[in-house]
Every structure is written in C-alpha cells, then in structure tokens.
Write a protein that holds these residues in place. Structure first.
Motif, mmCIF file in Angstrom:
data_model
loop_
_atom_site.group_PDB
_atom_site.id
_atom_site.type_symbol
_atom_site.label_atom_id
_atom_site.label_comp_id
_atom_site.label_asym_id
_atom_site.label_seq_id
_atom_site.Cartn_x
_atom_site.Cartn_y
_atom_site.Cartn_z
ATOM 1 N N TYR A 99 0.866 -1.173 0.000
ATOM 2 C CA TYR A 99 0.000 0.000 0.000
ATOM 3 C C TYR A 99 0.912 1.235 0.000
ATOM 4 N N LEU A 100 0.631 2.165 -0.888
ATOM 5 C CA LEU A 100 1.482 3.358 -1.029
ATOM 6 C C LEU A 100 0.750 4.600 -0.568
ATOM 7 N N ILE A 101 1.493 5.507 0.014
ATOM 8 C CA ILE A 101 0.982 6.843 0.342
ATOM 9 C C ILE A 101 1.892 7.856 -0.338
ATOM 10 N N PHE A 106 5.775 2.098 3.082
ATOM 11 C CA PHE A 106 6.020 2.382 4.499
ATOM 12 C C PHE A 106 5.765 1.111 5.303
ATOM 13 N N ASP A 107 6.272 1.078 6.524
ATOM 14 C CA ASP A 107 5.903 0.016 7.451
ATOM 15 C C ASP A 107 5.527 0.621 8.790
ATOM 16 N N LEU A 108 4.973 -0.206 9.666
ATOM 17 C CA LEU A 108 4.513 0.236 10.973
ATOM 18 C C LEU A 108 5.380 -0.391 12.057
ATOM 19 N N MET A 238 3.819 -4.499 7.600
ATOM 20 C CA MET A 238 3.576 -3.777 6.344
ATOM 21 C C MET A 238 2.174 -4.074 5.845
ATOM 22 N N LEU A 239 1.531 -3.068 5.273
ATOM 23 C CA LEU A 239 0.209 -3.230 4.669
ATOM 24 C C LEU A 239 0.366 -3.401 3.170
ATOM 25 N N TRP A 246 1.051 -7.641 7.149
ATOM 26 C CA TRP A 246 2.043 -8.717 7.072
ATOM 27 C C TRP A 246 3.119 -8.465 8.126
ATOM 28 N N VAL A 247 3.451 -9.501 8.886
ATOM 29 C CA VAL A 247 4.542 -9.386 9.856
ATOM 30 C C VAL A 247 5.859 -9.590 9.112
#
Length: 481
Positions: A99-101, A106-108, A238-239, A246-247
């Motif tokens: 998923y892009l912004i 990006f990741d969390l 990550m989305l 996803w881990v």
C-alpha cells in the motif's frame, strides 16, 4: 530485576520466526497463518528455494541476515546469481505490491508488551511509528539496488539527502508519522482503520503464541520468580495493496532512541506506561535467604517462596491439583465446560485474577489483547493447554462488560483471606463433579488425577507466587498480593 523472557529469540530471530509460524501454518492452515511472507533458510532450504524460484521467474526476493537489525545486510534481488554465498541467510518473497501513500511504501512499528507467558498476558500500545521509504516506489527490476526506495528502516533512510523529518505527532508529513496520524489519514480516505487495527491484534497474538511452548518450558527450568521477566517487542508490519497486515519481523530490543519530538512524544509515553505496567515486585526476605527445596512441593514448576505453599490448607492444595487436572484432561471441551471453571474458585485462581485485574488498572495507553473477551478462539493454537489461560479467558468473557462487578467479587474473597488459603465455612472447596464420583473411594479419583498431571500433561502445571504486599491507592486489590 527485570530480564528478557528466556527463548524470546524464537520470534526475535528472523529464521526462528519463520520456522515457528511455518509450523503453525502446517497445523492450522493458511486461513489462520498466512500473514508472514514465504521464506527459506539457507543453506538448509537451498533446494526448496531453487524450486520456488524457477516456478516464478518475475518474483523479487529480499535477502536478510537472520539475526541482524537496522537494515544491515538486507538486499532485494531477482537473479539467482545475486544470491550471497557461504553464510546463513533468510530469503523471503518480496511484497511487491505494498500500500502506497504519496507514491512511497512504508511500514509500521508496533509496540507489544508481554508481562507473563503462563498465564499469557499481551498488551498493545495504542500509538506507534509509521516509517516511510524516502524515495517513491517503483516495481521496476532496475530499481532493486535503491535501498532508499525498498527499505523503510529509519537508520537507512536518514542517510538520504532527501529525507524529511517530522516534528509534529499529528501531522501527515515527512518520512516518519505517528501511527494515530496514519489512522486519521486513512479514515479521511474512507478506509476502516479500526478493522486494520483488529487484524494487527490478531497477527500479534498468533505470533506470540507461536513462541509460547519454548518460552514457557525455559521459564520452568530457569526462572524462579515469574515477576523477574518481561518483554517489549517491536513488531514491524507492512500493509499490502489490500490493506492486509504482514509481519515482516519482530525485534526483541526495539530502538528506544528518540531523535525528534515525535519520537519523544510516542516512545516517552510508551515507556512511562510500560514501567507502570511492570509493577515492580520486591521479594520477601525469606525468598532471598531460603532455598526453594525447603518446602516439600513437587507441583511447582516456577518455585514459590517456601512459606507460600506451606501456609496453604491441605484441602485447598488438593483441590487446586484436582481442578487443574480436570480442566486440562478433557478430550473435547466446549464453551459450557470451560465456563464452569468460574463456578468455584481456588486460592490460586483468586491470586491470578487479582494480579491480572490489578495489572490492567495500570495499563495507561496500552490495550490488553490477551486475555480478552474474544480470546477463547485462540486457545486451540496453544501446543499444550494451560489452565490459567482457560481461567483468565473465561473471566474476561464474563466480566469484560462489568469490570467493577468482577473486582468487587475478588475483593470480597480477599477480605476473607481466601487467596491465602484460609479455610472458612463461607469459602467452598472445589471438588470433582458428582458425575465423576463413580467409585467408592475419593482417593482413587485423586490418585488418577494426580497421575494425569505428570504423565498425560508431561510437565507440572505452573503455580503462581504470592506477591509481596504493595500499596496502590489507585487499585485497593493490590494490597492483597
């Protein structure tokens, strides 16, 4: 004195994480365990990797050292010849449609705090960090060497001249955001961010459970007091383009370095709440000077202070053994059966529940995600059933909507000294259901259940240490522990 849980590297190392989640996927299917990219551990899985490689020629792969951090040694490749030789590696299918912004991936960074493994208690911090790659994403094979495009690690991207810092925790700007800012951003785009957060909770609980048999076994062997260990995990998630989490990896020593006001705001609050949640417990004097063997109890896998077991009335000790064995040896338990665990509580039960509720009252901005009112669905994922997980899950299911009622019940037991094993007419002692008492001598039943504790379960069921009295004006129950 607080330490890591022994064996936490079972999810903290990338290769062990894959092995454990792969084992869970084999047992419970991809429907429940498909949140970790397919991986191969080299050199052991070289033939399997080659077969998968040849069946998907346009696949990108990400290569990682199994025990590194901060993006060190990571590269994205698409040719077999680019694969590094002669060293242990984890080779993972690259999530090529993230998923892009604003064109960037990006990741969390999600903060997960585990205060106990038996019973299991997992907390999730309500905020976190969103870390962006500092170059816009391209799926082109020619771009694979650009780490600023494909890696989201702050330690990598801060070296890019185009990296933009963000000092405002509420702002959606720069290459690092607060997690709450991301949820606001997605909500404005019409995305259900609450649903994503629920999916993240699900993968976190399942990942922690995958390490549970190893950690619990090591705790029994090496840790005397259950209050000696805790663990802060940093989950990197990550989305993908469908907003599925996803881990990517789990860090057992997540960076607490704060290089900006944004970091200080989030990590500072998280650490404050974590230390309150830890609830430091000082040992009794006899804990320090006495040997665990001074009390003749072979059922304690996490040795308690000598006086704790010896103070207990014999009928309570017997009832506790029988009750645990009864709930752990049922072949096909159902919800009604599990719910009956709350019908008659033992002193052990009350102490565990008081500890859980007291800890919950200190949670701050952490949310407890196990046990919860829906966590009964996770019990089947444990390699070995744990009595206290059954107990705490059923308690949450019954009292999550009325905490005060549950706390008042516990307080009434503590006023009577029941949690310390005091016998009184108003405190019933658990006994086997009458349907099981089919022989004339109760001691035959007791012997059968005593044997089942050791032979059928393999290891003794852990019992908890009685905590040292502590003052807590915010939650009166704590003075009973």
């Amino acid at each position: 004195w607080l330490n890591h849980f022994p064996g936490s590297f079972q999810i903290g190392r990338k290769d062990r994480l894959w092995r454990n989640l792969s084992r869970m996927q084999s047992r419970f299917g991809k429907k429940e365990f498909s949140f970790f990219p397919q991986s191969f551990i080299l050199p052991q899985d070289a033939k399997l990797l080659r077969k998968a490689w040849e069946s998907s020629s346009r696949q990108k792969w990400i290569v990682k050292p199994p025990a590194s951090a901060r993006g060190i040694g990571i590269q994205v490749i698409h040719k077999w010849s680019q694969l590094p030789k002669r060293r242990p590696l984890l080779v993972q299918r690259y999530l090529h449609k993230p998923y892009l912004i604003s064109g960037s991936k990006f990741d969390l960074r999600i903060y997960v705090y585990v205060t106990s493994y038996d019973p299991l208690r997992i907390y999730l911090f309500s905020d976190g960090l969103v870390r962006f790659a500092s170059c816009k994403y391209s799926p082109s094979m020619k771009s694979l060497g650009n780490k600023f495009m494909h890696l989201t690690n702050y330690s990598v991207n801060k070296k890019n001249a185009e990296y933009q810092a963000n000092a405002d925790e509420m702002a959606c700007q720069g290459h690092k955001w607060a997690l709450k800012a991301l949820w606001n951003y997605l909500s404005q785009k019409g995305v259900n961010s609450d649903a994503i957060w629920e999916k993240i909770k699900d993968v976190v609980v399942k990942t922690i459970i995958s390490s549970e048999p190893y950690v619990t076994s090591l705790l029994k062997m090496y840790v005397r007091r259950p209050y000696s260990c805790h663990e802060l995990f940093g989950f990197d998630i990550m989305l993908d383009e469908n907003l599925k989490p996803w881990v990517l990896e789990v860090n057992i020593s997540p960076s607490l370095h704060s290089s900006s006001p944004l970091d200080i705001s989030i990590k500072g609050q998280m650490i404050r709440d974590l230390l309150n949640l830890a609830g430091f417990v000082l040992p009794n004097a006899e804990d320090v000077i006495s040997s665990p063997s001074s009390c003749s109890s072979s059922t304690t896998s996490l040795p308690t202070s000598p006086g704790d077991k010896c103070r207990m009335a014999p009928e309570h000790v017997t009832a506790q053994k029988m009750k645990k064995a009864y709930y752990l040896t049922q072949k096909i338990p159902d919800q009604d059966f599990y719910a009956s665990v709350l019908d008659v509580l033992t002193p052990d039960d009350v102490r565990i529940l008081v500890e859980m509720e007291d800890e919950f009252s200190r949670r701050g901005q952490f949310e407890r995600i196990f046990p919860s009112h829906i966590s009964s669905r996770y019990l089947r994922f444990f390699e070995q059933p744990r009595y206290f997980n059954i107990l705490t899950t059923q308690w949450e299911q019954k009292y999550h909507g009325n905490k005060l009622k549950g706390v008042d019940l516990l307080r009434s037991w503590c006023y009577k000294g029941f949690h310390m094993g005091v016998v009184s007419d108003s405190a019933p002692v658990w006994s086997l259901p009458t349907t099981l008492l089919t022989v004339s001598k109760d001691d035959v039943i007791l012997n059968a259940f005593s044997k089942s504790e050791t032979s059928k379960l393999g290891n003794p069921v852990p019992q908890r240490t009685v905590r040292t009295p502590a003052k807590s004006p915010a939650f009166p129950l704590r003075r009973y522990l």
